[in-house]
Design an enzyme around this catalytic site. Structure first.
Site, PDB file in Angstrom:
ATOM      1  N   GLU A 212       8.839  18.538  16.706  1.00 27.09           N
ATOM      2  CA  GLU A 212       9.011  17.926  15.389  1.00 27.09           C
ATOM      3  C   GLU A 212       8.534  16.477  15.380  1.00 27.09           C
ATOM      4  OE1 GLU A 212      12.383  19.221  12.881  1.00 27.09           O
ATOM      5  OE2 GLU A 212      12.927  17.094  12.834  1.00 27.09           O
ATOM      6  N   ARG A 238      -9.948  -2.960  -9.372  1.00 27.61           N
ATOM      7  CA  ARG A 238      -8.998  -3.732 -10.173  1.00 27.61           C
ATOM      8  C   ARG A 238      -9.413  -5.203 -10.165  1.00 27.61           C
ATOM      9  NH1 ARG A 238      -5.462  -4.429 -14.328  1.00 27.61           N
ATOM     10  NH2 ARG A 238      -3.612  -5.639 -13.736  1.00 27.61           N
ATOM     11  N   GLN A 249      -8.488 -12.497   0.369  1.00 28.17           N
ATOM     12  CA  GLN A 249      -8.208 -12.225   1.772  1.00 28.17           C
ATOM     13  C   GLN A 249      -6.814 -11.659   1.990  1.00 28.17           C
ATOM     14  OE1 GLN A 249      -8.513 -15.372   4.730  1.00 28.17           O
ATOM     15  NE2 GLN A 249     -10.708 -14.950   4.938  1.00 28.17           N
TER      16      GLN A 249
END
Length: 349
Positions: A212, A238, A249
Site C-alpha cells: 500500500e 493568466r 519568479q
C-alpha cells in the site's frame, strides 16, 4: 457518491483489470510485480479525477486481496481471489479502531476460538469501501498474552450474522471512497477463514502496508502530474499587471521546485518497487517513498490552489480536490510522523 454509483464505477475499474493487478494470474489476477502495478496505478491516478475511487480500488487490492494471495491457504485463495479480482466482491480493510490508529498493537477487537469457529467482537472505524463491501479483512486479538504475536487476520463476509455496517463517515477528501464504522457482535467466523496462521496478523499487516505504501501512492504521482500540468498552463496564460503570472519568479521558481520534488518522490517510489520485485525491499525504502509522495502531494495541491487564486479556492474540484485528497495521504497507511520514526530507526537512531 452513493453505493450504486460506487459499485458501477467499481465494476468499470475491475473490468480494466485494476482490482487484481498484482494477484497471481492463476487466481484471476494480472500477475504484475510492484513496479508494473505502480505504473498502472499512476496512470489510473493521472487519468481519473476521483482519487477516492482510485484509493478504494487500491485498498481492496493491496490491503485485502494481497494478504489473501500471500498468506492464505490454497482453498481460501481459490475461493476468494477470483471474486476479488473480477470485482464480483468488494473488500474493506478493517484494522483501525477508535483507540488504535497508528498503534496497531493496542487492538481491542477479539476473536476467541470456539471449536471450528472464532467468535469475533469489536468495532472498527474508517473502514474503506465499507458501505459497499461484500467482505472484510479483519484484524483481531486471538491471544492477549502474546502482544503483537497474538493478533490474527480473518476474512469475514458482510452478510455474516453479527456484522453491522454504519452510515458513510464525512471526510475532508477522498469522497469517492465510502468509509464507515463496522461492528462485530458475537460474529461466528470459520477457522478456515484465517489468513495465514493464528498470530500472524502483524506480519500480514506489515506485508500489506509495503504494497500500500508504494503502489497505492503511485496514484498520487499521477494526480500530481495532472494538477501540476494544469497549474503551469494557468501560469502561462493568466495575466496580471500586463504579463503572465508565470513571469514572476515567485511563481516560476515555486513550480520548478515542485517539479523537482515530484520527480524525486517518483524516483524513491519506483526504487522501492524495484527492490520489492527483487525481494530486497527494506522498511527504509518504503517509508521514504510514502513520506516523499504524500508530503509532495500536499505541497502541489496547496500551490495549485494558491496560484489559481480565487478560481482555486472556489472549490469546484478542478485543482482543489488534490489538496483535500492529499491531506489524508499523510495520515492513512501510517502517518508522516510514523514514517519518520521508521526512517530514524533504520538509521540507527
Amino acid at each position: 457518491m452513493n453505493t450504486d454509483d460506487f459499485r458501477e464505477a467499481w465494476r468499470s475499474a475491475a473490468g480494466d483489470g485494476l482490482a487484481g493487478l498484482c494477484v497471481p494470474s492463476r487466481f484471476g489476477g494480472g500477475g504484475l510485480g510492484a513496479w508494473g502495478t505502480a505504473e498502472r496505478v499512476e496512470a489510473f491516478g493521472r487519468e481519473h479525477h476521483d482519487l477516492g475511487l482510485v484509493f478504494g480500488v487500491m485498498a481492496h487490492l493491496l490491503a485485502c486481496a494481497m494478504p489473501v494471495a500471500e498468506f492464505a491457504d490454497d482453498a481460501l485463495r481459490a475461493e476468494v481471489l477470483p471474486r476479488l479480482c473480477s470485482g464480483e466482491w468488494i473488500a474493506g480493510n478493517a484494522i483501525t479502531e477508535k483507540d488504535a490508529g497508528s498503534d496497531t498493537s493496542k487492538l481491542s477487537t477479539t476473536a476467541v476460538r470456539s471449536g471450528e469457529h472464532y467468535l469475533l467482537n469489536g468495532e472498527k472505524s474508517f473502514v474503506s469501501n465499507a458501505t459497499a463491501a461484500d467482505v472484510f479483512v479483519v484484524y483481531a486479538v486471538t491471544d492477549p498474552a502474546l502482544g503483537y504475536l497474538g493478533i490474527s487476520a480473518l476474512l469475514v463476509e458482510r452478510d455474516s450474522a453479527g456484522v453491522t455496517v454504519g452510515e458513510p463517515l464525512p471526510k475532508l477528501g477522498l469522497a469517492g471512497c465510502p468509509a464507515a464504522v463496522v461492528r462485530f457482535d458475537d460474529c461466528q467466523v470459520p477457522v478456515t477463514s484465517l489468513i495465514g496462521r493464528e498470530g500472524a496478523g502483524a506480519a500480514v499487516f506489515r506485508a500489506s502496508m509495503r504494497w500500500e505504501r508504494t503502489c497505492l501512492f503511485a496514484a498520487y504521482l499521477g494526480a500530481m502530474d495532472r494538477v501540476l500540468g494544469r497549474t503551469v498552463e494557468h501560469a502561462r496564460t493568466r495575466r496580471q499587471f500586463g504579463r503572465p503570472i508565470g513571469a514572476n519568479q515567485a511563481v516560476s521558481h515555486r513550480l520548478a521546485d515542485l517539479k523537482v520534488r515530484v520527480e524525486a518522490a517518483r524516483a524513491l517510489l519506483y526504487r522501492a518497487c524495484a527492490a520489492m520485485d527483487r525481494d530486497e525491499v527494506s522498511d527504509l525504502d518504503v517509508a521514504m517513498a510514502k513520506l516523499a509522495v504524500s508530503e509532495a502531494a500536499v505541497e502541489v495541491g496547496l500551490a495549485a490552489v494558491q496560484i489559481f487564486g480565487a478560481a482555486g479556492y472556489a472549490g469546484d474540484g478542478a485543482v482543489d480536490a488534490l489538496l483535500r485528497d492529499a491531506v489524508g495521504s499523510t495520515i492513512f497507511s501510517g502517518t508522516s510522523e510514523i514514517q519518520r520514526e521508521i526512517i530514524a530507526k533504520e538509521l540507527g537512531l
